[in-house]
Design a protein around this motif. Structure first.
Motif, mmCIF file in Angstrom:
data_model
loop_
_atom_site.group_PDB
_atom_site.id
_atom_site.type_symbol
_atom_site.label_atom_id
_atom_site.label_comp_id
_atom_site.label_asym_id
_atom_site.label_seq_id
_atom_site.Cartn_x
_atom_site.Cartn_y
_atom_site.Cartn_z
ATOM 1 N N ALA A 127 0.834 -1.213 0.000
ATOM 2 C CA ALA A 127 0.000 0.000 0.000
ATOM 3 C C ALA A 127 0.862 1.253 0.000
ATOM 4 C CB ALA A 127 -0.940 -0.013 1.198
ATOM 5 N N ILE A 128 1.950 1.241 0.748
ATOM 6 C CA ILE A 128 2.870 2.383 0.748
ATOM 7 C C ILE A 128 3.467 2.570 -0.648
ATOM 8 C CG2 ILE A 128 5.113 3.207 1.590
ATOM 9 C CD1 ILE A 128 4.371 1.897 4.318
ATOM 10 N N ASP A 129 3.903 1.469 -1.256
ATOM 11 C CA ASP A 129 4.501 1.542 -2.588
ATOM 12 C C ASP A 129 3.520 2.058 -3.636
ATOM 13 O OD1 ASP A 129 6.894 0.643 -1.549
ATOM 14 O OD2 ASP A 129 6.568 -1.452 -2.140
ATOM 15 N N ALA A 130 2.214 1.824 -3.420
ATOM 16 C CA ALA A 130 1.188 2.241 -4.383
ATOM 17 C C ALA A 130 0.663 3.661 -4.124
ATOM 18 C CB ALA A 130 0.009 1.264 -4.339
ATOM 19 N N THR A 131 1.101 4.273 -3.038
ATOM 20 C CA THR A 131 0.598 5.594 -2.654
ATOM 21 C C THR A 131 1.522 6.699 -3.147
ATOM 22 O OG1 THR A 131 -0.444 4.713 -0.655
ATOM 23 C CG2 THR A 131 0.012 7.073 -0.675
ATOM 24 N N PRO A 132 0.956 7.720 -3.829
ATOM 25 C CA PRO A 132 1.795 8.878 -4.172
ATOM 26 C C PRO A 132 2.334 9.507 -2.884
ATOM 27 C CG PRO A 132 -0.390 9.061 -5.174
ATOM 28 C CD PRO A 132 -0.429 7.899 -4.232
ATOM 29 N N GLN A 133 3.573 9.943 -2.916
ATOM 30 C CA GLN A 133 4.167 10.596 -1.745
ATOM 31 C C GLN A 133 4.461 12.049 -2.088
ATOM 32 O OE1 GLN A 133 4.365 8.950 1.166
ATOM 33 N NE2 GLN A 133 3.759 6.990 0.261
ATOM 34 N N PRO A 134 3.797 13.012 -1.514
ATOM 35 C CA PRO A 134 2.756 12.873 -0.488
ATOM 36 C C PRO A 134 1.431 12.407 -1.089
ATOM 37 C CG PRO A 134 3.012 15.179 -1.035
ATOM 38 C CD PRO A 134 4.055 14.421 -1.833
ATOM 39 N N PRO A 135 0.534 11.882 -0.217
ATOM 40 C CA PRO A 135 -0.759 11.408 -0.711
ATOM 41 C C PRO A 135 -1.617 12.553 -1.245
ATOM 42 C CG PRO A 135 -0.717 11.409 1.677
ATOM 43 C CD PRO A 135 0.671 11.748 1.222
ATOM 44 N N LEU A 136 -2.519 12.204 -2.134
ATOM 45 C CA LEU A 136 -3.387 13.206 -2.754
ATOM 46 C C LEU A 136 -4.389 13.779 -1.765
ATOM 47 C CD1 LEU A 136 -4.163 11.314 -6.075
ATOM 48 C CD2 LEU A 136 -2.503 13.144 -5.721
ATOM 49 N N SER A 137 -4.683 15.048 -1.928
ATOM 50 C CA SER A 137 -5.752 15.681 -1.154
ATOM 51 C C SER A 137 -7.079 15.293 -1.783
ATOM 52 C CB SER A 137 -5.607 17.199 -1.172
ATOM 53 O OG SER A 137 -4.394 17.570 -0.569
ATOM 54 N N ARG A 138 -8.054 14.990 -0.967
ATOM 55 C CA ARG A 138 -9.388 14.637 -1.448
ATOM 56 C C ARG A 138 -10.416 15.381 -0.615
ATOM 57 N NH1 ARG A 138 -9.771 8.092 -1.900
ATOM 58 N NH2 ARG A 138 -8.211 7.776 -3.510
ATOM 59 N N ILE A 139 -11.508 15.746 -1.248
ATOM 60 C CA ILE A 139 -12.619 16.376 -0.542
ATOM 61 C C ILE A 139 -13.840 15.484 -0.696
ATOM 62 C CG2 ILE A 139 -14.115 18.402 -0.370
ATOM 63 C CD1 ILE A 139 -11.183 18.892 0.480
ATOM 64 N N HIS A 140 -14.383 15.046 0.405
ATOM 65 C CA HIS A 140 -15.562 14.168 0.386
ATOM 66 C C HIS A 140 -16.821 15.008 0.156
ATOM 67 C CE1 HIS A 140 -18.506 11.193 1.609
ATOM 68 N NE2 HIS A 140 -17.555 10.297 1.398
ATOM 69 N N PRO A 141 -17.782 14.509 -0.626
ATOM 70 C CA PRO A 141 -19.040 15.243 -0.827
ATOM 71 C C PRO A 141 -19.746 15.580 0.484
ATOM 72 C CG PRO A 141 -18.913 13.382 -2.327
ATOM 73 C CD PRO A 141 -17.740 13.272 -1.406
ATOM 74 N N GLY A 142 -19.513 14.786 1.521
ATOM 75 C CA GLY A 142 -20.137 15.053 2.819
ATOM 76 C C GLY A 142 -19.763 16.402 3.398
ATOM 77 N N LEU A 143 -18.623 16.952 2.968
ATOM 78 C CA LEU A 143 -18.211 18.269 3.447
ATOM 79 C C LEU A 143 -19.142 19.351 2.928
ATOM 80 C CD1 LEU A 143 -16.165 20.095 4.909
ATOM 81 C CD2 LEU A 143 -14.761 20.035 2.852
ATOM 82 N N TYR A 144 -19.721 19.120 1.752
ATOM 83 C CA TYR A 144 -20.541 20.146 1.120
ATOM 84 C C TYR A 144 -22.030 19.868 1.167
ATOM 85 C CZ TYR A 144 -16.116 21.855 -0.473
ATOM 86 O OH TYR A 144 -14.849 22.344 -0.501
ATOM 87 N N LEU A 145 -22.405 18.615 1.359
ATOM 88 C CA LEU A 145 -23.817 18.275 1.399
ATOM 89 C C LEU A 145 -24.400 18.626 2.760
ATOM 90 C CD1 LEU A 145 -23.639 14.814 -0.381
ATOM 91 C CD2 LEU A 145 -24.266 17.014 -1.369
ATOM 92 N N PRO A 146 -25.688 18.949 2.813
ATOM 93 C CA PRO A 146 -26.294 19.270 4.114
ATOM 94 C C PRO A 146 -26.096 18.114 5.088
ATOM 95 C CG PRO A 146 -27.852 19.620 2.317
ATOM 96 C CD PRO A 146 -26.638 18.978 1.721
ATOM 97 N N ARG A 147 -25.832 18.471 6.323
ATOM 98 C CA ARG A 147 -25.634 17.464 7.363
ATOM 99 C C ARG A 147 -26.925 17.259 8.131
ATOM 100 N NH1 ARG A 147 -20.025 20.218 9.150
ATOM 101 N NH2 ARG A 147 -19.140 20.180 7.092
ATOM 102 N N SER A 148 -27.222 16.032 8.414
ATOM 103 C CA SER A 148 -28.449 15.687 9.120
ATOM 104 C C SER A 148 -28.281 15.931 10.610
ATOM 105 C CB SER A 148 -28.791 14.216 8.892
ATOM 106 O OG SER A 148 -29.778 13.803 9.791
ATOM 107 N N PRO A 149 -29.096 16.818 11.203
ATOM 108 C CA PRO A 149 -28.970 17.055 12.643
ATOM 109 C C PRO A 149 -29.281 15.798 13.452
ATOM 110 C CG PRO A 149 -30.619 18.518 11.655
ATOM 111 C CD PRO A 149 -30.084 17.639 10.578
ATOM 112 N N LYS A 150 -30.139 14.932 12.924
ATOM 113 C CA LYS A 150 -30.487 13.707 13.638
ATOM 114 C C LYS A 150 -29.258 12.830 13.851
ATOM 115 C CE LYS A 150 -33.441 9.673 13.505
ATOM 116 N NZ LYS A 150 -34.288 8.834 12.701
#
Length: 185
Positions: A127-150
């Motif tokens: 897994a280390i050998d297959a990972t770009p160094q440094p690893p890529l930045s990613r943004i999950h859709p959950g950061l932008y989608l409305p969050r459920s208060p429940k």
């Protein structure tokens, strides 16, 4: 069991740990510690374990309102690299769509390891050998989608923190299929 884990307050200037562990974890906690302490914290984590499960918010992710150190994965990867540790970005693809796991863990969770101390974990080395160094930045859709208060109120913060080490280790064991032991005796 509680005696198999050690909790640390990263805001304290002097942290001494005399034990060695198979795994050190800091999940969405380092964001509350000033940037001036980051290098020391990473050094400590790499001294106490050959493998570190790490998650920290990206810039402007937000959370409790007390974030003082949100950084891109490359920032953390460079600090780990100073200590001889490389990133294994093997969890995010596996858990990206798993809604049982909060989106911020799915977005930010990486493993850092010292390849010279994990020869018994060939899958992690791959897994280390297959990972770009440094690893890529990613943004999950959950950061932008409305969050459920429940969902946010289903559990208290204390319940989540108490359950997190056990749940995280179980999830990693099931998904990565590598043996992880919490404490070396």
């Amino acid at each position: 069991a509680p005696h198999e884990f050690m909790r640390l307050d990263f805001t304290k200037e002097e942290i001494k740990v005399t034990k060695e562990f198979d795994l050190a974890m800091t999940l969405e906690a380092i964001m509350h510690v000033p940037k001036s302490r980051a290098r020391n914290i990473i050094r400590l984590l790499t001294q106490i374990a050959p493998v570190v499960l790490f998650s920290s918010p990206v810039p402007n992710q937000g959370g409790t309102g007390m974030e003082v150190n949100e950084q891109w994965p490359s920032y953390w990867a460079n600090l780990f690299k100073e200590n001889g540790y490389l990133a294994a970005d093997c969890l995010r693809d596996m858990i990206w769509t798993d809604e049982r796991i909060e989106w911020w863990y799915r977005q930010n969770m990486l493993i850092f390891a010292d390849k010279n101390r994990i020869e018994h974990l060939p899958e992690l080395i791959k897994a280390i050998d297959a990972t770009p160094q440094p690893p890529l930045s990613r943004i999950h859709p959950g950061l932008y989608l409305p969050r459920s208060p429940k969902r946010a109120t289903d559990f208290s913060c204390g319940e989540i923190i108490q359950a997190l080490p056990k749940v995280t280790l179980r999830a990693i064991k099931q998904r990565v299929n590598i043996p992880i032991v919490a404490d070396i005796h």
